[in-house]
Design an enzyme around this catalytic site. Sequence first.
Site, PDB file in Angstrom:
ATOM      1  N   VAL A   1      35.200   4.291 -16.183  1.00 15.47           N
ATOM      2  CA  VAL A   1      36.589   3.874 -16.241  1.00 15.47           C
ATOM      3  C   VAL A   1      36.866   2.906 -15.106  1.00 15.47           C
ATOM      4  O   VAL A   1      36.447   3.124 -13.976  1.00 15.47           O
ATOM      5  CB  VAL A   1      37.524   5.094 -16.098  1.00 15.47           C
ATOM      6  CG1 VAL A   1      38.977   4.652 -16.096  1.00 15.47           C
ATOM      7  CG2 VAL A   1      37.263   6.090 -17.209  1.00 15.47           C
ATOM      8  N   CYS A   2      37.566   1.832 -15.437  1.00 13.17           N
ATOM      9  CA  CYS A   2      37.774   0.789 -14.454  1.00 13.17           C
ATOM     10  C   CYS A   2      39.270   0.576 -14.260  1.00 13.17           C
ATOM     11  O   CYS A   2      39.864  -0.286 -14.896  1.00 13.17           O
ATOM     12  CB  CYS A   2      37.112  -0.466 -14.991  1.00 13.17           C
ATOM     13  SG  CYS A   2      37.077  -1.762 -13.806  1.00 13.17           S
ATOM     14  N   ILE A   3      39.889   1.425 -13.417  1.00 18.14           N
ATOM     15  CA  ILE A   3      41.301   1.209 -13.109  1.00 18.14           C
ATOM     16  C   ILE A   3      41.494   1.259 -11.602  1.00 18.14           C
ATOM     17  O   ILE A   3      40.699   1.842 -10.875  1.00 18.14           O
ATOM     18  CB  ILE A   3      42.245   2.224 -13.798  1.00 18.14           C
ATOM     19  CG1 ILE A   3      41.765   3.644 -13.566  1.00 18.14           C
ATOM     20  CG2 ILE A   3      42.384   1.926 -15.267  1.00 18.14           C
ATOM     21  CD1 ILE A   3      42.743   4.674 -14.085  1.00 18.14           C
TER      22      ILE A   3
END
Lengths: 167, 261
Positions: free
Chosen positions: A88-90
């Site tokens: 996940v890339c946040i």
Amino acid sequence: MAGSALRRLMAEYKQLTLDPPDGIVAGPVSEDNFFEWEALIAGPEGTCFEGGVFPARLVFPPDYPLSPPKMKFTCEMFHPNIFADGRVCISILHAPGDDPMGYESSAERWSPVQSVEKILLSVVSMLAEPNDESGANVDAAIMWREKREEFNQIAKRLVRKTLGLPS
Amino acid sequence: MENEQNDNVNRDELIMQQQRDIEREISDTIPLVSEKLPVNCLNAEYIGDAVFTSKIEDLSAKYSHLRRTRPDGNCFFRAFAYAYLEHLISNKEDYDKFRQLGENSKDKLVQLGFPSFTLEDFHETFMEVVKRVDPSTSNPDILSEQLHKIFNDQGYSDYVVVYLRLLTSGKLQEEADFYQNFIEGNFTIEEFRHQEVEPMYKESDHIHIIALCSALGVGVRVEYMDRGEGGTVKAHDFPEGQTPKVFLIYRPGHYDILYPK
């Protein structure tokens, strides 16, 4: 140091169990290891992910909560802000300066007063409203922007898959 | 295309990770807070450097010793906390006031909007450290030794740093209109607090120092030592006009603790 991380993780687990946010279940994979959690996230209502239940893993560093955990979906995902391998890339999963995607300055970052709950809520928002500026999955970002119908079809298939239904 | 993109990002992340590991390895060889060292130990870092040699001489005229802190981005907060608690060990009146302020500070931060749940651990650990240097419990030598041990125990030391960061952030929030004037670029106070103050390992600037000193009512004198002209170090008091209780030396990028003669 791992002592305070463990104490904090146990407190967060208790809190999430007593007062779980809508559509989120999370906890340690086993009672022997509080540094690895599994989370189940319901696809937000009114979005193409509605109805799906998406499993993910969170791995916490020994100096948690000074540093953030890493998070990875363990099911097939197709989303602008999720890498092909599920990562996940946040922004909330990164401390400022530690910034592979060049997030905007206003984006929410990791700090020791953030929590697992805040991360998971951010992930739910991310599912509902992808950020197509971030190129974790460029194909998904382009499709989200230009061929929304096609994107929705893929999402529907993934939803059915998480429920064990034939696609 | 997709795989190439992922590979690139993975490579970036690997490089960043490696960079962090190298920095960590270097900084880990330096204790979080060192023993007291004579001020002129600085000479060893500037052999043959006329500017710094003359400034160290000037510094030695006013200060006898220093303590080094680990250059991990937290040095201002760690140095400040150590130096002020060391002052409190032999000053019961200031100690009692500070302890009261510490006790009340959590509710104040919660009122300012910090989540009580995640704040608790940091406040608890901070107060535990404050209680362990209570002047009425032991003699100053034993308490100083205790303080040194606590500050070199990363678990305690880092939690104290986090709590001071939160107090600093709280002060910026409380007087946002005032502090907004000091912020460069397009940051709002809110963004600045979340990006430059609350996260660990982010370096401190004047604005952090001013906010923390005002939040705690503690005067700090910083001696600036850089390549500038004049041959002397330059002192700056925060807040201006207040009697300093904490003395620090700043060399570009780093704070250590000073002991006046």
